[in-house]
Design an enzyme around this catalytic site. Structure first.
Site: not given
Lengths: 190, 294
Positions: A46-48, A77, A104, A133-134, A169, A171
């Site tokens: 997600g976004e940390s 991530c 990051r 992913i990023r 990831h 998942e």
């Protein structure tokens, strides 16, 4: 034997699906009291920056720190970033539950996201499909931390006694080996 | 359909945005406010939809300089809009390193027949939809994420509700159909058969579906999440209100905890004035942005 998935934001539903496929009972964690009685906790992608903000708003920040002393936590991530000791390129306060320093968005923007094989060294060593992913990079590993996954020279998966982290990831794939390994790890603290 | 690798990387990024709020911003300062409030991404725009609506004229892709300033200001993903069918704008946005492109009806369409072939791009696209047929056509063209069109720049949730309900209702309906009914159903809604088959088998779209167009309050965000949205875009709703940082934080909280009504009541207190808003019935058909795209 219930496992929690932090469900404030991100791809928590995919982690839940992976655990369910392994026959594990799951709970989506949105409040501190949800942690009670769990065997382990997954912190998703997600976004940390969003995670830390939301964790602090509802007192989950300290609750997860306490939880991780007794139980196991797995972060992918953004989950890894949130669990790290420090971020080199962002002032965000992290949980400091595993002694790693991370960068990051270390590979760049979405255009630089990629899928590639990673070597993992859990139970038996083998390759695993790494979806980045990023993604962040682990730039420093401290005492008590073992590197258990590699992409070229980069460490992409690491663990200490209680915490497992991956920069990619699992998942997003149908391969359940890493989730299975985490469940085994969590069972040691029964 | 999307390839396996596309699926993992493009839909994968959409998965990471779930449960979050994507905020429209028009400068670096607003972008920082959005990130501090807990936004999962920002949409870089020269004018927010409410102003595009008020000022009229042709609305185009934003100035690359503005996009770069916003990219420099925040560490979360930066999205940007291109006109429907304007693949050159999309190519430029990709060259700028934008993380997600919104092929958006909020801008003036560049092609009244075709949308962009989104499979040709390495970065993912989000597109608006009012019903299932439109949703599946966009996915067939390569969209990795859908959102309701709603009616952007109105601060009025009614159209987003209509579009979300329509998509959910049609998904439900497909699951009740016999296999022999699918070909004609696909023809009638103008969607590829394999997409309709996917929806019947899985009971959901092959990509995530977010809410957009008219969200102005924490309650609006909760409503859309309860109706099945997996995240929320807020356009004019934040920076056209009286206290943007506070409203932004409240909408983030309400999106995460969308069923915790005590909490939503608490964060909704004292937010000052929301954007004023427009009654949909005051808009003529030509003024409705949702009618753009097909």
């Amino acid at each position: 034997m219930k496992f929690g998935i932090l469900a404030l934001q991100g791809d928590f539903a995919l982690h839940q699906k992976a655990l369910q496929r392994l026959g594990v009972e799951t709970l989506l964690v949105r409040k501190p009291e949800h942690l009670f009685g769990l065997m382990g906790l997954i912190m998703p992608g997600g976004e940390s920056t969003t995670f830390v903000k939301l964790l602090k708003e509802i007192a989950l920040f300290d609750a997860i720190r306490d939880f991780a002393r007794e139980r196991a936590v797995f972060g992918t991530c953004a989950g890894l970033i949130t669990l790290a000791r420090k971020i080199v390129n962002h002032p965000l306060e992290t949980l400091n539950l595993i002694d790693i320093v991370v960068q990051r968005n270390a590979y760049g923007r979405q255009i630089d996201s990629f899928v590639d094989a990673v070597r993992v060294n859990i139970n038996h060593s083998g390759t695993f499909e790494g979806v980045f992913i990023r993604a962040p990079k682990i730039v420093e590993i401290g005492e008590g931390v073992r590197a258990v996954g590699f992409h070229g020279e980069d460490v992409v998966m690491a663990e200490n006694d209680h915490v497992l982290v991956a920069t990619f990831h699992p998942e997003l794939t149908s391969d359940l080996r890493i989730h299975e390994y985490f469940i085994e790890k969590a069972r040691k603290f029964k | 359909m999307l390839t396996d690798k596309d699926y993992k990387l493009k839909v994968g990024l959409a998965e990471m945005l779930k449960g979050g709020v994507i905020m429209d911003v028009t400068n670096a300062e607003q972008a920082r406010i959005a990130e501090d409030a807990g936004a999962v991404a920002v949409m870089a725009l020269e004018r927010i939809p409410a102003d595009i609506r008020a000022q009229g004229g042709v609305a185009r892709m934003s100035d690359p300089q503005l996009i770069k300033e916003i990219q420099k200001a925040v560490s979360i993903p930066v999205m940007a809009k291109c006109r429907i069918g304007h693949f050159a704008e999309a190519q430029i946005l990709e060259a700028l390193g934008i993380d997600f492109i919104d092929e958006s009806e909020v801008l003036t369409p560049a092609d009244e027949e075709y949308h962009i072939d989104k499979h040709k791009f390495k970065i993912p696209f989000v597109c608006g939809c009012r019903n299932l047929g439109e949703a599946l056509r966009r996915i067939a063209e390569g969209a990795a994420l859908l959102r309701t069109k709603g009616e952007a720049g109105t601060g009025n949730i009614v159209e987003a509700v209509r579009h979300m309900r329509a998509v959910q209702r049609e998904i439900q309906h497909i699951t009740t159909l016999g296999d022999e009914e699918l070909v004609i159903y696909a023809k009638n809604i103008g969607a590829p058969l394999e997409m309709v088959q996917y929806v019947k088998e899985h009971g959901r779209l092959p990509v995530p579906n977010f809410a957009a167009g008219g969200i102005a309050t924490p309650a609006d965000a909760s409503l859309m999440m309860q109706l099945g949205a997996e995240a929320v875009f807020v356009g004019s709703g934040i920076f056209k209100s009286e206290d943007p940082p506070k409203r932004a934080r409240a909408i983030v909280m309400a999106t995460t905890h969308y069923r915790d009504f005590d909490l939503i009541a608490r964060v909704s207190e004292g937010l000052r004035e929301p954007m004023r808003g427009i009654d949909i019935h005051e808009l003529s058909e030509e003024e409705k942005l949702a009618a753009r795209g097909w």
